[in-house]
Design a protein around this motif. Structure first.
Motif, mmCIF file in Angstrom:
data_model
loop_
_atom_site.group_PDB
_atom_site.id
_atom_site.type_symbol
_atom_site.label_atom_id
_atom_site.label_comp_id
_atom_site.label_asym_id
_atom_site.label_seq_id
_atom_site.Cartn_x
_atom_site.Cartn_y
_atom_site.Cartn_z
ATOM 1 N N LEU A 63 0.815 -1.208 0.000
ATOM 2 C CA LEU A 63 0.000 0.000 0.000
ATOM 3 C C LEU A 63 0.853 1.264 0.000
ATOM 4 C CD1 LEU A 63 -2.675 -1.079 2.640
ATOM 5 C CD2 LEU A 63 -2.830 -1.210 0.141
ATOM 6 N N ARG A 64 2.169 1.120 0.112
ATOM 7 C CA ARG A 64 3.041 2.301 0.154
ATOM 8 C C ARG A 64 3.354 2.758 -1.266
ATOM 9 N NH1 ARG A 64 9.068 2.948 2.963
ATOM 10 N NH2 ARG A 64 9.069 5.229 2.941
ATOM 11 N N GLY A 65 2.742 3.838 -1.649
ATOM 12 C CA GLY A 65 2.983 4.404 -2.975
ATOM 13 C C GLY A 65 2.325 3.596 -4.081
ATOM 14 N N ARG A 66 2.876 3.732 -5.275
ATOM 15 C CA ARG A 66 2.366 3.025 -6.447
ATOM 16 C C ARG A 66 3.434 2.065 -6.966
ATOM 17 N NH1 ARG A 66 0.396 7.719 -10.324
ATOM 18 N NH2 ARG A 66 2.419 8.556 -9.708
ATOM 19 N N ASN A 67 3.115 1.412 -8.064
ATOM 20 C CA ASN A 67 4.016 0.412 -8.670
ATOM 21 C C ASN A 67 4.326 -0.723 -7.689
ATOM 22 O OD1 ASN A 67 4.148 2.243 -10.857
ATOM 23 N ND2 ASN A 67 5.872 3.292 -9.882
ATOM 24 N N THR A 68 3.345 -1.067 -6.888
ATOM 25 C CA THR A 68 3.482 -2.154 -5.927
ATOM 26 C C THR A 68 2.323 -3.125 -6.107
ATOM 27 O OG1 THR A 68 2.199 -1.031 -4.224
ATOM 28 C CG2 THR A 68 4.573 -0.610 -4.258
ATOM 29 N N GLY A 69 2.283 -4.167 -5.308
ATOM 30 C CA GLY A 69 1.196 -5.142 -5.348
ATOM 31 C C GLY A 69 1.729 -6.552 -5.324
ATOM 32 N N ASN A 111 2.086 -9.343 -9.278
ATOM 33 C CA ASN A 111 3.207 -9.701 -10.137
ATOM 34 C C ASN A 111 4.179 -10.656 -9.466
ATOM 35 O OD1 ASN A 111 3.881 -7.659 -8.315
ATOM 36 N ND2 ASN A 111 5.557 -6.916 -9.586
ATOM 37 N N LEU A 112 4.008 -10.911 -8.157
ATOM 38 C CA LEU A 112 4.969 -11.734 -7.431
ATOM 39 C C LEU A 112 4.348 -12.945 -6.733
ATOM 40 C CD1 LEU A 112 7.103 -8.930 -5.733
ATOM 41 C CD2 LEU A 112 7.750 -10.305 -7.701
ATOM 42 N N LYS A 113 3.030 -12.970 -6.570
ATOM 43 C CA LYS A 113 2.414 -13.985 -5.731
ATOM 44 C C LYS A 113 2.602 -15.401 -6.270
ATOM 45 C CE LYS A 113 -2.019 -14.161 -5.543
ATOM 46 N NZ LYS A 113 -3.416 -13.737 -5.344
ATOM 47 N N PHE A 114 2.838 -15.538 -7.576
ATOM 48 C CA PHE A 114 2.997 -16.873 -8.142
ATOM 49 C C PHE A 114 4.464 -17.318 -8.181
ATOM 50 C CE2 PHE A 114 -0.938 -15.213 -10.085
ATOM 51 C CZ PHE A 114 -1.812 -16.101 -9.485
ATOM 52 N N ILE A 115 5.339 -16.538 -7.568
ATOM 53 C CA ILE A 115 6.753 -16.907 -7.473
ATOM 54 C C ILE A 115 7.044 -17.387 -6.058
ATOM 55 C CG2 ILE A 115 9.131 -16.093 -7.612
ATOM 56 C CD1 ILE A 115 8.228 -14.055 -9.673
ATOM 57 N N ARG A 116 7.464 -18.643 -5.932
ATOM 58 C CA ARG A 116 7.822 -19.166 -4.619
ATOM 59 C C ARG A 116 9.227 -18.720 -4.222
ATOM 60 N NH1 ARG A 116 9.329 -24.426 -2.553
ATOM 61 N NH2 ARG A 116 9.094 -25.438 -4.564
ATOM 62 N N GLU A 117 10.143 -18.755 -5.183
ATOM 63 C CA GLU A 117 11.475 -18.190 -4.964
ATOM 64 C C GLU A 117 12.087 -17.872 -6.318
ATOM 65 O OE1 GLU A 117 15.802 -18.991 -2.822
ATOM 66 O OE2 GLU A 117 14.004 -20.000 -2.108
ATOM 67 N N ALA A 118 12.785 -16.763 -6.399
ATOM 68 C CA ALA A 118 13.504 -16.378 -7.614
ATOM 69 C C ALA A 118 14.748 -15.624 -7.189
ATOM 70 C CB ALA A 118 12.636 -15.503 -8.514
ATOM 71 N N ALA A 119 15.908 -16.080 -7.632
ATOM 72 C CA ALA A 119 17.153 -15.444 -7.211
ATOM 73 C C ALA A 119 18.230 -15.650 -8.260
ATOM 74 C CB ALA A 119 17.618 -16.013 -5.864
ATOM 75 N N ALA A 120 19.173 -14.721 -8.284
ATOM 76 C CA ALA A 120 20.341 -14.806 -9.147
ATOM 77 C C ALA A 120 21.568 -14.496 -8.312
ATOM 78 C CB ALA A 120 20.239 -13.824 -10.315
ATOM 79 N N GLY A 121 22.678 -15.159 -8.627
ATOM 80 C CA GLY A 121 23.879 -14.915 -7.851
ATOM 81 C C GLY A 121 25.095 -15.595 -8.439
ATOM 82 N N TYR A 125 7.082 -7.502 0.487
ATOM 83 C CA TYR A 125 7.686 -7.255 -0.814
ATOM 84 C C TYR A 125 8.353 -5.886 -0.856
ATOM 85 C CZ TYR A 125 5.175 -11.315 -2.599
ATOM 86 O OH TYR A 125 4.723 -12.585 -2.812
ATOM 87 N N ASN A 126 7.722 -4.922 -0.208
ATOM 88 C CA ASN A 126 8.237 -3.564 -0.187
ATOM 89 C C ASN A 126 8.662 -3.214 1.229
ATOM 90 O OD1 ASN A 126 5.502 -3.477 -2.207
ATOM 91 N ND2 ASN A 126 7.478 -2.901 -3.079
ATOM 92 N N SER A 127 8.987 -1.951 1.459
ATOM 93 C CA SER A 127 9.472 -1.518 2.767
ATOM 94 C C SER A 127 8.429 -0.640 3.439
ATOM 95 C CB SER A 127 10.784 -0.736 2.607
ATOM 96 O OG SER A 127 11.194 -0.191 3.831
ATOM 97 N N PHE A 128 8.208 -0.865 4.736
ATOM 98 C CA PHE A 128 7.297 -0.024 5.506
ATOM 99 C C PHE A 128 7.946 1.290 5.916
ATOM 100 C CE2 PHE A 128 4.787 -3.901 6.598
ATOM 101 C CZ PHE A 128 3.543 -3.408 6.266
#
Length: 467
Positions: A153-159, A162-172, A244-247
């Motif tokens: 809910l903080r700002g826009r371009n969030t929600g 776009n991420l709820k169907f990802i259990r884990e995604a990482a690169a390294g 997903y975002n920061s409070f």
């Protein structure tokens, strides 16, 4: 915040497959998935962390020994490893709530119904020291866990869409330092707690209260270091406590350490520190003054020990393994008038497991408790008609009996009985927690209150398939 943010990506692909990339031809490693950490490849060296240890018995670990979904290059080196997971259950609540809503659980969201809890597929690679991981998911557990993330809910371009169907995604990338150094960025399984998001990895289907009340995922960066074959330590930089975002204005930090002196013992300790409070909705302050200076600290430690084990070369009649796990938690929030002595979480879970008949049968008993006076972590049992004052001094207890039938590494049939109680009305009663009719679109009559009781009894039947 009185909304519980949980951890939905606490499982992974078999570490045995990934560590195999670091072994010379003909070498073997039996290290299974570690629910709190990514695997460490060590390409081109014989320094493999936890090599040779059979940890398939550990609470919160993948018990698979065979991994059929591997893709190799022309030279026979593993390029990709895949996984497929299907988990379903029937949860019978003896209170028979009118709305079929199961409360106080991130594992089971419905009662008196068949539910597809989790369907997931993924791929992972550590080819040429490049770490890549993508696991997708769907199922009823997603809604229970993710839809409470207030940070979107903080700002826009969030929600969460776009991420709820990802259990884990990482690169390294993996660096060949000591027994391994991994640097990664993405969405990760949580390192806090003992029990996994994936039910197949746990000794019981319904997670303990202390594990259900702590995170399941983080978004951020981590560094994993294996200074020796028996030790792993991690440093984390995250957006916040399962968000997903920061409070707030500052990132959260964390640390995790695992020590496995032998295949019969695992000791772990985890820490979290962050600023996870948002401004009051009617705050007149602006800018930096709008953000409260409330800090959250959380610590858990666990011991998992196997004290009896018949080798596979001997007779496998009767009891073949015996083990116990102990997971303790303590945390608090303080600042801006909040005192740690009034805003803390204290809890513990103790489980004991016996395996029979060549490890195809297992019986688990578990007891636990949690105290969360201000309820900053615990569930709200109803979306309407329930206030923090209704359970401001919450103490809850639990006892669980679980019987597993495991005809192969890939299938688990489970029957479980669960009793929970609280010092205040906290669990759903026959009238439910939604509305007089049980439907969410009914206008609520004046004075309507959710039907809450001080205890609950449930029976859970589940089927889990994993390749």
């Amino acid at each position: 915040m009185n909304i519980l943010f949980l951890r939905p990506w606490q499982s992974g692909l078999p570490v045995a497959l990934l560590l195999a990339l670091s072994l010379p031809a003909g070498a073997q490693s039996t290290e299974p998935t570690t629910q709190k950490s990514a695997p460490a490849a060590d390409s081109g060296t014989a320094k493999v962390p936890f090599a040779g240890l059979d940890l398939t018995w550990v609470n919160g670990q993948n018990r698979q020994r065979d991994f059929p979904l591997q893709f190799k290059d022309a030279a026979g080196e593993t390029v990709l490893t895949g996984t497929v997971l299907l988990d379903s259950y029937f949860n019978y609540n003896f209170a028979r709530p009118l709305d079929h809503t199961q409360t106080i659980s991130a594992t089971t969201g419905r009662a008196q119904e068949f539910s597809l809890n989790l369907a997931s597929a993924g791929i992972e690679t550590t080819y040429k020291n490049v770490i890549g991981r993508l696991w997708v998911q769907t199922g009823s557990m997603l809604h229970v866990v993710q839809e409470t993330d207030g940070s979107v809910l903080r700002g826009r371009n969030t929600g969460t869409g776009n991420l709820k169907f990802i259990r884990e995604a990482a690169a390294g990338y993996h660096f060949n330092k000591a027994y391994g150094l991994n640097v990664e960025l993405g969405i990760f399984m949580s390192y806090i707690g003992l029990e996994s998001y994936v039910m197949q990895e746990n000794w019981s289907y319904q997670r303990s209260l202390v594990c259900d009340f702590t995170p399941f995922y983080f978004q951020g960066a981590r560094v994993q270091f294996y200074p020796s074959r028996r030790l792993k330590t991690e440093l984390w930089l995250m957006n916040g406590w399962q968000t997903y975002n920061s409070f707030n204005r500052r990132p959260a930090v964390g640390q995790s350490t695992y020590f496995r002196p032998s295949e019969n013992l695992q000791v772990a300790a985890n820490f979290y520190y962050g600023n996870d409070s948002r401004p009051a909705p009617d705050s007149a302050a602006i800018g930096a003054r709008a953000y409260p200076n409330v800090v959250r600290f959380h610590h858990d430690h666990s011991v998992v020990a196997r004290y009896y084990h018949k080798p596979r070369t001997g007779s496998l009649r009767g009891i073949t393994q015996a083990a116990f796990s102990l997971n303790n938690h303590y945390g608090f929030q303080s600042g801006d008038g909040l005192r740690a002595r009034d805003n803390f979480m204290l809890g513990s879970s103790l489980a004991h497991r016996l395996w029979f008949a060549q490890n195809t049968l297992a019986f688990t008993t578990r007891v636990g408790f949690v105290k969360n006076p201000s309820r900053y972590l615990s569930f709200s049992p109803s979306a309407v008609g329930f206030t923090d004052a209704d359970a401001s001094r919450l103490t809850a207890k639990e006892a669980t009996l679980t019987l597993d039938f495991m005809p192969s590494d890939f299938v688990t049939f489970r029957a479980e009985y669960l009793h929970r109680s609280a010092n205040v009305p906290y669990f759903a009663g026959p009238g439910g927690t939604t509305s007089p009719s049980g439907y969410a679109d009914q206008p609520l009559p004046a004075g309507w209150q959710p039907d809450l009781r001080t205890y609950e009894n449930r029976a859970i039947f589940s089927l889990n398939v994993r390749l």
